[in-house]
Design a protein around this motif. Sequence first.
Motif, mmCIF file in Angstrom:
data_model
loop_
_atom_site.group_PDB
_atom_site.id
_atom_site.type_symbol
_atom_site.label_atom_id
_atom_site.label_comp_id
_atom_site.label_asym_id
_atom_site.label_seq_id
_atom_site.Cartn_x
_atom_site.Cartn_y
_atom_site.Cartn_z
ATOM 1 N N MET A 160 0.724 -1.046 0.016
ATOM 2 C CA MET A 160 -0.072 -0.260 0.232
ATOM 3 C C MET A 160 0.702 1.352 -0.209
ATOM 4 N N TYR A 161 0.225 2.265 -0.632
ATOM 5 C CA TYR A 161 1.166 3.541 -0.794
ATOM 6 C C TYR A 161 0.608 4.914 -0.480
ATOM 7 N N ALA A 162 0.943 5.745 0.351
ATOM 8 C CA ALA A 162 0.507 6.906 0.221
ATOM 9 C C ALA A 162 1.138 8.007 -0.643
ATOM 10 N N VAL A 163 0.586 8.680 -1.372
ATOM 11 C CA VAL A 163 1.220 9.410 -2.298
ATOM 12 C C VAL A 163 0.808 11.082 -1.879
ATOM 13 N N ILE A 164 1.813 11.810 -1.616
ATOM 14 C CA ILE A 164 1.623 13.067 -0.972
ATOM 15 C C ILE A 164 1.976 13.991 -2.261
ATOM 16 N N LEU A 165 1.114 14.975 -2.491
ATOM 17 C CA LEU A 165 1.237 15.827 -3.641
ATOM 18 C C LEU A 165 1.048 17.230 -2.849
ATOM 19 N N ARG A 166 2.417 17.812 -2.765
ATOM 20 C CA ARG A 166 2.578 19.303 -2.149
ATOM 21 C C ARG A 166 2.526 20.217 -2.979
ATOM 22 N N ILE A 208 -7.112 11.428 -11.819
ATOM 23 C CA ILE A 208 -7.609 10.631 -10.841
ATOM 24 C C ILE A 208 -8.615 9.641 -11.040
ATOM 25 N N THR A 209 -9.565 10.081 -11.885
ATOM 26 C CA THR A 209 -10.658 8.993 -12.217
ATOM 27 C C THR A 209 -10.169 7.767 -12.923
ATOM 28 N N ARG A 210 -9.104 7.804 -13.559
ATOM 29 C CA ARG A 210 -8.486 6.493 -14.329
ATOM 30 C C ARG A 210 -7.797 5.794 -13.123
ATOM 31 N N GLY A 211 -7.251 6.619 -12.097
ATOM 32 C CA GLY A 211 -6.674 5.517 -11.035
ATOM 33 C C GLY A 211 -7.606 4.970 -10.251
ATOM 34 N N PHE A 212 -9.040 5.460 -9.966
ATOM 35 C CA PHE A 212 -10.136 4.835 -9.638
ATOM 36 C C PHE A 212 -10.571 3.789 -10.522
ATOM 37 N N ASP A 213 -10.713 4.076 -11.617
ATOM 38 C CA ASP A 213 -11.171 3.024 -12.787
ATOM 39 C C ASP A 213 -10.324 1.848 -12.880
ATOM 40 N N ASP A 214 -8.881 2.056 -12.783
ATOM 41 C CA ASP A 214 -7.888 0.935 -12.838
ATOM 42 C C ASP A 214 -7.995 0.168 -11.547
ATOM 43 N N LEU A 237 -7.445 3.966 -3.719
ATOM 44 C CA LEU A 237 -8.449 3.817 -2.756
ATOM 45 C C LEU A 237 -9.131 4.906 -2.102
ATOM 46 N N LEU A 238 -8.410 6.252 -2.140
ATOM 47 C CA LEU A 238 -8.819 7.231 -1.450
ATOM 48 C C LEU A 238 -8.146 8.467 -2.175
ATOM 49 N N VAL A 239 -8.590 9.607 -2.498
ATOM 50 C CA VAL A 239 -8.185 10.819 -2.966
ATOM 51 C C VAL A 239 -8.948 11.865 -1.981
ATOM 52 N N LEU A 293 -4.293 7.524 -1.543
ATOM 53 C CA LEU A 293 -3.886 6.002 -0.972
ATOM 54 C C LEU A 293 -4.056 5.048 -2.267
ATOM 55 N N ALA A 294 -2.964 4.298 -2.511
ATOM 56 C CA ALA A 294 -3.207 3.664 -3.697
ATOM 57 C C ALA A 294 -2.656 2.039 -3.275
ATOM 58 N N HIS A 295 -3.016 1.080 -3.980
ATOM 59 C CA HIS A 295 -2.740 -0.216 -3.757
ATOM 60 C C HIS A 295 -2.839 -1.178 -5.076
ATOM 61 N N GLY A 296 -2.061 -2.226 -4.903
ATOM 62 C CA GLY A 296 -2.396 -3.333 -5.846
ATOM 63 C C GLY A 296 -1.277 -3.306 -7.113
ATOM 64 N N LEU A 297 -0.200 -2.557 -6.924
ATOM 65 C CA LEU A 297 0.587 -2.612 -8.249
ATOM 66 C C LEU A 297 2.005 -2.371 -7.623
ATOM 67 N N PRO A 298 2.933 -2.455 -8.468
ATOM 68 C CA PRO A 298 4.318 -2.412 -8.081
ATOM 69 C C PRO A 298 4.869 -1.095 -7.872
ATOM 70 N N ARG A 299 5.759 -0.664 -7.026
ATOM 71 C CA ARG A 299 6.051 0.870 -6.864
ATOM 72 C C ARG A 299 6.534 1.483 -8.065
ATOM 73 N N ALA A 300 7.435 0.707 -9.072
ATOM 74 C CA ALA A 300 7.792 1.304 -10.272
ATOM 75 C C ALA A 300 6.559 1.556 -11.072
ATOM 76 N N ASP A 301 5.458 0.724 -11.023
ATOM 77 C CA ASP A 301 4.504 1.022 -11.760
ATOM 78 C C ASP A 301 3.450 2.451 -11.301
ATOM 79 N N LEU A 302 3.638 2.471 -9.916
ATOM 80 C CA LEU A 302 2.814 3.836 -9.289
ATOM 81 C C LEU A 302 3.681 5.030 -9.698
#
Length: 96
Positions: free
Chosen positions: A1-7, A25-31, A35-37, A49-58
């Motif tokens: 699981m990942y937390a992506v912080i966009l400052r 963002i919509t594509r991220g949810f559709d794919d 999990l949360l924005v 909050l992102a989940h279900g893919l390798p870090r390099a893909d994220l």
Amino acid sequence: MYAVILRFADKARAPALMEAHKEWITRGFDDGVFLLVGGLQPDGGGAILAHGLPRADLEARVAQDPFVEHGVVHAEILEIAPGRTDARLAFLKAGQ
């Protein structure tokens, strides 16, 4: 699981890119990746909050965010290894 912080780095440019950012963002949810924005309070940027893919893909996905591409935000990806979860989040520990 990942937390992506966009400052915010250049908030003044955000309005011109907002629709493209929302589409990203919509594509991220559709794919099934996001999990949360939400917004960082008060008015500091955003978090995902992102989940279900390798870090390099994220990392590649985050690099495609128009806000990141055009320097509106700086992105930081934090990897989280869930150790204990509420039963509703048990899926986050699957496959560890």
